[in-house]
Motif scaffolding. Structure first.
Motif, PDB file in Angstrom:
ATOM      1  N   LEU A  26     -36.959   6.968  -6.595  1.00  0.00           N
ATOM      2  CA  LEU A  26     -36.955   5.556  -6.192  1.00  0.00           C
ATOM      3  C   LEU A  26     -38.179   5.248  -5.350  1.00  0.00           C
ATOM      4  CD1 LEU A  26     -33.254   4.882  -5.100  1.00  0.00           C
ATOM      5  CD2 LEU A  26     -34.427   4.000  -7.101  1.00  0.00           C
ATOM      6  N   ALA A  27     -39.071   4.393  -5.874  1.00  0.00           N
ATOM      7  CA  ALA A  27     -40.283   3.996  -5.146  1.00  0.00           C
ATOM      8  C   ALA A  27     -40.966   5.212  -4.518  1.00  0.00           C
ATOM      9  CB  ALA A  27     -39.954   2.945  -4.083  1.00  0.00           C
ATOM     10  N   GLY A  28     -41.066   6.278  -5.303  1.00  0.00           N
ATOM     11  CA  GLY A  28     -41.814   7.467  -4.881  1.00  0.00           C
ATOM     12  C   GLY A  28     -40.994   8.590  -4.295  1.00  0.00           C
ATOM     13  N   GLU A  29     -39.738   8.317  -3.896  1.00  0.00           N
ATOM     14  CA  GLU A  29     -38.922   9.354  -3.243  1.00  0.00           C
ATOM     15  C   GLU A  29     -37.722   9.713  -4.106  1.00  0.00           C
ATOM     16  OE1 GLU A  29     -39.792  10.749  -0.372  1.00  0.00           O
ATOM     17  OE2 GLU A  29     -41.525   9.421  -0.115  1.00  0.00           O
ATOM     18  N   LEU A  30     -37.349  11.003  -4.132  1.00  0.00           N
ATOM     19  CA  LEU A  30     -36.135  11.391  -4.839  1.00  0.00           C
ATOM     20  C   LEU A  30     -34.946  10.677  -4.204  1.00  0.00           C
ATOM     21  CD1 LEU A  30     -36.465  15.249  -5.429  1.00  0.00           C
ATOM     22  CD2 LEU A  30     -37.055  13.371  -6.957  1.00  0.00           C
ATOM     23  N   ILE A  31     -34.002  10.259  -5.035  1.00  0.00           N
ATOM     24  CA  ILE A  31     -32.839   9.530  -4.538  1.00  0.00           C
ATOM     25  C   ILE A  31     -32.067  10.395  -3.531  1.00  0.00           C
ATOM     26  CG2 ILE A  31     -31.313  10.279  -6.431  1.00  0.00           C
ATOM     27  CD1 ILE A  31     -30.172   7.362  -6.359  1.00  0.00           C
ATOM     28  N   SER A  32     -31.550   9.752  -2.481  1.00  0.00           N
ATOM     29  CA  SER A  32     -30.807  10.494  -1.460  1.00  0.00           C
ATOM     30  C   SER A  32     -29.395  10.793  -1.952  1.00  0.00           C
ATOM     31  CB  SER A  32     -30.735   9.677  -0.170  1.00  0.00           C
ATOM     32  OG  SER A  32     -29.873   8.559  -0.351  1.00  0.00           O
ATOM     33  N   GLU A  33     -28.776  11.799  -1.333  1.00  0.00           N
ATOM     34  CA  GLU A  33     -27.398  12.159  -1.704  1.00  0.00           C
ATOM     35  C   GLU A  33     -26.419  10.991  -1.468  1.00  0.00           C
ATOM     36  OE1 GLU A  33     -23.745  13.776  -2.621  1.00  0.00           O
ATOM     37  OE2 GLU A  33     -25.737  14.336  -3.317  1.00  0.00           O
TER      38      GLU A  33
ATOM     39  N   ALA B  87     -22.862   7.088  -4.096  1.00  0.00           N
ATOM     40  CA  ALA B  87     -22.340   5.713  -4.144  1.00  0.00           C
ATOM     41  C   ALA B  87     -22.578   5.085  -5.520  1.00  0.00           C
ATOM     42  CB  ALA B  87     -22.998   4.875  -3.051  1.00  0.00           C
ATOM     43  N   LEU B  88     -23.770   5.307  -6.078  1.00  0.00           N
ATOM     44  CA  LEU B  88     -24.095   4.751  -7.407  1.00  0.00           C
ATOM     45  C   LEU B  88     -23.191   5.321  -8.494  1.00  0.00           C
ATOM     46  CD1 LEU B  88     -27.970   4.904  -7.558  1.00  0.00           C
ATOM     47  CD2 LEU B  88     -26.620   2.843  -7.907  1.00  0.00           C
ATOM     48  N   LEU B  89     -23.043   6.648  -8.480  1.00  0.00           N
ATOM     49  CA  LEU B  89     -22.220   7.301  -9.501  1.00  0.00           C
ATOM     50  C   LEU B  89     -20.781   6.821  -9.407  1.00  0.00           C
ATOM     51  CD1 LEU B  89     -23.607  10.961  -9.267  1.00  0.00           C
ATOM     52  CD2 LEU B  89     -24.207   9.215 -10.964  1.00  0.00           C
ATOM     53  N   ASP B  90     -20.288   6.699  -8.171  1.00  0.00           N
ATOM     54  CA  ASP B  90     -18.921   6.217  -7.945  1.00  0.00           C
ATOM     55  C   ASP B  90     -18.754   4.812  -8.510  1.00  0.00           C
ATOM     56  OD1 ASP B  90     -16.560   7.299  -6.782  1.00  0.00           O
ATOM     57  OD2 ASP B  90     -16.643   5.718  -5.253  1.00  0.00           O
ATOM     58  N   GLU B  91     -19.745   3.970  -8.282  1.00  0.00           N
ATOM     59  CA  GLU B  91     -19.715   2.586  -8.773  1.00  0.00           C
ATOM     60  C   GLU B  91     -19.701   2.551 -10.308  1.00  0.00           C
ATOM     61  OE1 GLU B  91     -22.399  -1.500  -8.262  1.00  0.00           O
ATOM     62  OE2 GLU B  91     -22.752   0.209  -6.928  1.00  0.00           O
TER      63      GLU B  91
ATOM     64  N   PHE C 291     -25.170  11.553 -20.164  1.00  0.00           N
ATOM     65  CA  PHE C 291     -26.510  10.970 -20.076  1.00  0.00           C
ATOM     66  C   PHE C 291     -26.445   9.444 -20.031  1.00  0.00           C
ATOM     67  CE2 PHE C 291     -30.603   9.507 -21.881  1.00  0.00           C
ATOM     68  CZ  PHE C 291     -31.460  10.080 -20.952  1.00  0.00           C
ATOM     69  N   GLU C 292     -25.523   8.861 -20.796  1.00  0.00           N
ATOM     70  CA  GLU C 292     -25.418   7.394 -20.820  1.00  0.00           C
ATOM     71  C   GLU C 292     -25.022   6.835 -19.460  1.00  0.00           C
ATOM     72  OE1 GLU C 292     -24.160   7.098 -25.546  1.00  0.00           O
ATOM     73  OE2 GLU C 292     -22.603   7.102 -24.002  1.00  0.00           O
ATOM     74  N   ILE C 293     -23.988   7.417 -18.853  1.00  0.00           N
ATOM     75  CA  ILE C 293     -23.498   6.857 -17.591  1.00  0.00           C
ATOM     76  C   ILE C 293     -24.497   7.124 -16.457  1.00  0.00           C
ATOM     77  CG2 ILE C 293     -22.042   8.838 -16.923  1.00  0.00           C
ATOM     78  CD1 ILE C 293     -19.949   6.780 -15.917  1.00  0.00           C
ATOM     79  N   THR C 294     -25.171   8.270 -16.490  1.00  0.00           N
ATOM     80  CA  THR C 294     -26.146   8.543 -15.430  1.00  0.00           C
ATOM     81  C   THR C 294     -27.412   7.686 -15.615  1.00  0.00           C
ATOM     82  OG1 THR C 294     -26.877  10.514 -16.644  1.00  0.00           O
ATOM     83  CG2 THR C 294     -25.317  10.857 -14.851  1.00  0.00           C
ATOM     84  N   THR C 295     -27.747   7.351 -16.857  1.00  0.00           N
ATOM     85  CA  THR C 295     -28.869   6.429 -17.103  1.00  0.00           C
ATOM     86  C   THR C 295     -28.536   5.050 -16.548  1.00  0.00           C
ATOM     87  OG1 THR C 295     -29.572   7.665 -19.068  1.00  0.00           O
ATOM     88  CG2 THR C 295     -30.336   5.388 -18.888  1.00  0.00           C
ATOM     89  N   CYS C 296     -27.316   4.602 -16.752  1.00  0.00           N
ATOM     90  CA  CYS C 296     -26.894   3.310 -16.193  1.00  0.00           C
ATOM     91  C   CYS C 296     -26.985   3.334 -14.666  1.00  0.00           C
ATOM     92  CB  CYS C 296     -25.469   2.968 -16.637  1.00  0.00           C
ATOM     93  SG  CYS C 296     -25.336   2.612 -18.403  1.00  0.00           S
ATOM     94  N   ALA C 297     -26.610   4.456 -14.059  1.00  0.00           N
ATOM     95  CA  ALA C 297     -26.716   4.595 -12.600  1.00  0.00           C
ATOM     96  C   ALA C 297     -28.176   4.486 -12.152  1.00  0.00           C
ATOM     97  CB  ALA C 297     -26.123   5.924 -12.156  1.00  0.00           C
ATOM     98  N   ALA C 298     -29.086   5.121 -12.907  1.00  0.00           N
ATOM     99  CA  ALA C 298     -30.516   5.041 -12.572  1.00  0.00           C
ATOM    100  C   ALA C 298     -31.001   3.595 -12.645  1.00  0.00           C
ATOM    101  CB  ALA C 298     -31.322   5.928 -13.518  1.00  0.00           C
ATOM    102  N   PHE C 299     -30.607   2.878 -13.697  1.00  0.00           N
ATOM    103  CA  PHE C 299     -31.013   1.473 -13.843  1.00  0.00           C
ATOM    104  C   PHE C 299     -30.529   0.639 -12.663  1.00  0.00           C
ATOM    105  CE2 PHE C 299     -31.302   1.534 -18.797  1.00  0.00           C
ATOM    106  CZ  PHE C 299     -32.510   2.198 -18.697  1.00  0.00           C
TER     107      PHE C 299
END
Length: 291
Positions: free
Chosen positions: A87-94, A99-103, A116-124
């Motif tokens: 994210l903007a140059g930094e690896l995503i924090s734990e 929180a994203l995965l839970d959402e 892969f599909e659900i984790t791609t959606c989390a990245a987006f």
């Protein structure tokens, strides 16, 4: 909240029993999440068999050197899942990842979806919520039906060298596989094409012609070679005389060429191009562990 590892493990239970490449599940979940794929910073979408990660790493180094904030999505990871989402140059924090995965799990409910599909959606979702200048998306498998291929108007697409891979999903022959990779082409959006076999290039060119895609193809619109221990790149803008890539291996010359063609197309200067080849970091890929 459970850790990201626990949530990732739970996601595996939603996995359909057979991999059927389709975008239906991704579209359904993205709609439930409020369509984050429509709110991404300008996207550079990278497909191909070989060199996607290295090419992405070089483009990121060049964009960041010119002052840009860059999101990057890559797979698979080596040690921790967090490596996939920058994210903007930094690896995503734990905490952010958990929180994203839970959402995403909550929004998906009991419906089948691949890991892969659900984790791609989390990245987006993460990328849409964090300001940046560019989003670099690496295709997971193929292109046409890959979970990343839901962005309707990327800024640029890139196809690195295509060879025979994942035949059970992508087709038996090189032209069939090239057709799947060329599935990331979007009407009117330029595409940088790395070195290809004649039959692979023919398929990419035919699809580009149908969609009115301007191609920036190796051997036609740009060349890259080594001379006296330097990397030389030439396109319609002129000649660049640069240090050799810091990523080891002769194959990195062609990867650097695709990255440089992309950066030049985006209007980046020679300093950004030099940073692309000298500052890229892609750990554990032909990395020397000791002398």
């Amino acid at each position: 909240m459970p850790s990201s590892d626990v949530i990732l493990e739970r996601m595996m239970s939603l996995h359909p029993k057979v991999i059927d490449l389709t975008l239906d599940r991704v579209h359904r979940l993205l709609a439930a999440l409020g369509h984050p794929e429509r709110a991404l910073p300008p996207v550079i979408h990278i497909a191909g068999t070989n060199g996607k990660g290295s090419t992405q790493a070089m483009i990121r180094a060049g964009l960041e050197a010119s002052g840009g904030w860059v999101h990057a999505y890559t797979s698979p990871h080596l040690a921790r899942f967090h490596e996939r989402i920058r994210l903007a140059g930094e690896l995503i924090s734990e905490p952010a990842l958990a929180a994203l995965l839970d959402e995403c799990v909550a929004a998906n409910g009991p419906e089948e979806i691949t890991f892969f599909e659900i984790t791609t959606c989390a990245a987006f979702l993460a990328f849409a919520r964090t300001p940046a200048d560019f989003t670099l998306l690496e295709v997971g498998l193929g292109g046409r039906l890959d979970a990343t291929n839901v962005v309707e108007k990327p800024r640029l697409t890139i196809i690195t060298p295509v060879s025979v891979d994942h035949q059970q999903y992508l087709g038996e022959t090189l032209p069939e596989i090239a057709g799947e990779k060329a599935g990331i082409l979007k009407r009117g959006i330029p595409c940088v094409v790395g070195p290809q076999s004649p039959e692979g290039l023919e398929v990419i060119e035919a699809r580009a012609a149908r969609l009115g895609v301007p191609l920036l193809a190796h051997g036609q619109h740009w060349q890259v070679w080594t001379e006296r221990g330097r990397l030389v790149f030439q396109d319609e803008t002129g000649l660049l005389d640069l240090p050799l890539p810091n990523l080891p291996g002769p194959h990195q010359i062609q990867n650097a060429g695709a990255a440089l063609a992309a950066l030049r197309h985006l209007g980046k200067d020679e300093a950004a191009c030099e940073a692309a080849v000298t500052r890229a970091f892609w750990p554990a890929r032909m990395q020397r562990l000791r002398q």
